[in-house]
Motif scaffolding. Structure first.
Motif, PDB file in Angstrom:
ATOM      1  N   HIS A 171      45.879 -19.465  44.009  1.00  0.00           N
ATOM      2  CA  HIS A 171      46.393 -18.528  45.014  1.00  0.00           C
ATOM      3  C   HIS A 171      47.086 -19.258  46.165  1.00  0.00           C
ATOM      4  O   HIS A 171      47.153 -18.738  47.275  1.00  0.00           O
ATOM      5  CB  HIS A 171      45.246 -17.665  45.552  1.00  0.00           C
TER       6      HIS A 171
ATOM      7  N   ARG B  36      50.092 -19.710  46.752  1.00  0.00           N
ATOM      8  CA  ARG B  36      51.356 -19.110  47.230  1.00  0.00           C
ATOM      9  C   ARG B  36      51.136 -17.840  48.049  1.00  0.00           C
ATOM     10  O   ARG B  36      52.086 -17.260  48.563  1.00  0.00           O
ATOM     11  CB  ARG B  36      52.246 -18.792  46.030  1.00  0.00           C
ATOM     12  N   GLU B  37      49.859 -17.414  48.163  1.00  0.00           N
ATOM     13  CA  GLU B  37      49.589 -16.162  48.889  1.00  0.00           C
ATOM     14  C   GLU B  37      49.388 -16.418  50.387  1.00  0.00           C
ATOM     15  O   GLU B  37      48.935 -17.479  50.783  1.00  0.00           O
ATOM     16  CB  GLU B  37      48.338 -15.494  48.297  1.00  0.00           C
ATOM     17  N   ASP B  38      49.694 -15.416  51.200  1.00  0.00           N
ATOM     18  CA  ASP B  38      49.512 -15.459  52.662  1.00  0.00           C
ATOM     19  C   ASP B  38      50.215 -16.647  53.303  1.00  0.00           C
ATOM     20  O   ASP B  38      49.729 -17.202  54.290  1.00  0.00           O
ATOM     21  CB  ASP B  38      48.011 -15.503  53.017  1.00  0.00           C
ATOM     22  N   ARG B  39      51.340 -17.070  52.734  1.00  0.00           N
ATOM     23  CA  ARG B  39      52.030 -18.234  53.273  1.00  0.00           C
ATOM     24  C   ARG B  39      52.896 -17.871  54.481  1.00  0.00           C
ATOM     25  O   ARG B  39      53.457 -16.781  54.576  1.00  0.00           O
ATOM     26  CB  ARG B  39      52.941 -18.849  52.194  1.00  0.00           C
TER      27      ARG B  39
ATOM     28  N   LYS C  59      49.277 -21.503  55.915  1.00  0.00           N
ATOM     29  CA  LYS C  59      49.017 -20.073  55.714  1.00  0.00           C
ATOM     30  C   LYS C  59      48.830 -19.319  57.032  1.00  0.00           C
ATOM     31  O   LYS C  59      48.532 -19.914  58.066  1.00  0.00           O
ATOM     32  CB  LYS C  59      47.764 -19.905  54.853  1.00  0.00           C
TER      33      LYS C  59
END
Length: 435
Positions: free
Chosen positions: A47, A49-52, A370
């Protein structure tokens, strides 16, 4: 056809275990599978790449507007140059070269530089400065230890592979760990770790120092004229003391339940002296359960560079060290700093309320891959690459072993490692100061 390949023996940049046996599958420069990792490590790799944060931002009123990296660097440099007492904080979730750039910047601008150990294992460091550091490597634990004690730690929750890799795994001299290695847990409540231990002692909260002091007396052969200490019967404490003396190689792992309970660094000092007493009879070592994957590295690079492990003040042009005086929480509580450069940490999520009030009253420059609570209140956000996934670098495991993080995939376009962003800020600070 998808461009796929597999990487073996990847180091996991999550907790202080730095497990170095992960197997990653990468397709089209994206990590699609993680094997052998714990749930926490897999979540970080799958994960990432999430909340970047994908672009730099500048706070204007209640909103944040996107700006170029160069503009963000300029704003960050001007905030630091104009500050009379800047603070650089964090550093435990990034690699060692970023630390070097942070210390160079701190020395140039006369800042205080502190890392996250000041709110976790800082008392461990003070204890070892007073009484020594009876360390061992995790390989020694797996190969030799026949008695392991976790005190104030819950590794199955915070370091999920620690027990399986180093305590329940067979070693050179411990071929059958279930039969030949005992695991005891001392804590203030039952935990998932205590449920799988051979023995579990539940002590009264805040009584660690008394219990350790009693164990020292029992190990030395003194008579203790009480029925119980810290909620544990004297018979049980005698049983533990005898088991510790009988062990051929014992290891005491300790967590924040010991460092942050009543007594703090005095608990660590007493535990070290207990281990020293035990070494009159057999072999014992003691290791802290470090949380952030490179908080051990932050202490080491700070010591190499400044002479001190954390809480270092450069305001007089040379490094001074004083926990409680130059630690981030104490400075913010007293409203003594007027700018913060935060690197790879989230103080807004972890500091006490009165320190966060101080945090919200000053400009914050936030370097992190993030979005987090600190990024929401920051004046300038600069996104960075994730060490161990999008950039390489050296780090240190909880036992001090240096390991090298690999670059697995390319970072998003325009996103640089912490070390390069800090170098750009340093160069811009010099230009602004010279003008």
């Amino acid at each position: 056809m998808a461009d796929a390949h597999i990487l073996e023996n990847v180091v996991c940049p999550f907790c202080g275990c730095l497990c170095d046996d992960l197997r990653l599958t990468i397709e089209n420069d994206v990590i699609v599978q993680c094997e052998r990792g714990c749930a926490l490590g897999k979540a970080k790799f799958l994960h990432y790449r999430e909340d970047r944060m994908l672009s730099s931002t500048l706070r204007q009123g209640s909103s944040q507007i996107e700006i170029s990296l160069e503009t963000a660097i300029d704003h960050a440099a001007r905030i630091l140059v104009e500050a009379r007492r800047p603070l650089i904080y964090g550093l435990s979730s990034t690699e060692n070269d970023a630390h070097r750039e942070a210390y160079r910047l701190a020395e140039y601008i006369g800042a205080v530089v502190d890392n996250t150990s000041s709110v976790c294992h800082g008392p461990s460091i003070i204890g070892t400065q007073a009484s020594g550091e009876p360390m061992a490597s995790l390989a020694e634990v797996r190969n030799r230890a026949d008695l392991v004690i976790y005190w104030g730690a819950n590794p199955l929750y915070a370091h999920p592979r620690h027990v399986n890799r180093f305590v329940r795994a067979p070693g050179e001299y411990i071929r059958d760990p279930k039969a030949e290695r005992q695991m005891w847990v001392v804590d203030v409540r039952e935990s998932v770790t205590s449920r799988i231990a051979n023995r579990s002692l539940i002590i009264t909260p805040g009584s660690d120092l008394e219990v350790i002091g009693t164990l020292r007396a029992l190990v030395r052969g003194h008579t203790v004229d009480v029925a119980s200490v810290g909620g544990v019967s004297l018979d049980t404490l005698c049983e533990l003391a005898n088991a510790m003396k009988r062990a051929k190689y014992g290891v005491l792992f300790y967590g924040l339940g010991l460092t942050q309970s009543r007594g703090r660094h005095n608990n660590i000092d007493a535990a070290i002296r207990l281990v020293q007493d035990l070494n009159s009879f057999t072999k014992w070592s003691m290791l802290p359960m470090r949380g952030h994957y490179n908080v051990t590295g932050a202490n080491k690079t700070s010591t190499w560079t400044t002479g001190y492990p954390y809480a270092v003040d450069y305001s007089r042009g040379y490094p001074r060290y004083q926990p409680g005086e130059y630690t981030a929480v104490d400075l913010l509580r007293r409203r003594e700093v007027d700018a913060l450069l935060n690197v790879a940490a989230d103080p807004a999520a972890h500091f006490p309320r009165d320190a966060i009030r101080g945090l919200k009253s000053i400009p914050i420059i936030n370097l992190d891959p993030k979005r987090n609570l600190t990024s929401l209140i920051a004046s300038v956000n600069i996104p960075t690459a994730i060490a161990g996934i999008e950039c390489d670098g050296a780090v240190a495991r909880m036992d001090g072993l240096p390991l090298y993080l690999k670059k697995i995939v390319e970072p998003p376009e325009g996103i640089l490692p912490d070390r390069e962003v800090l170098r750009m800020i340093f160069d811009r600070v010099k230009e602004v100061s010279d003008n």
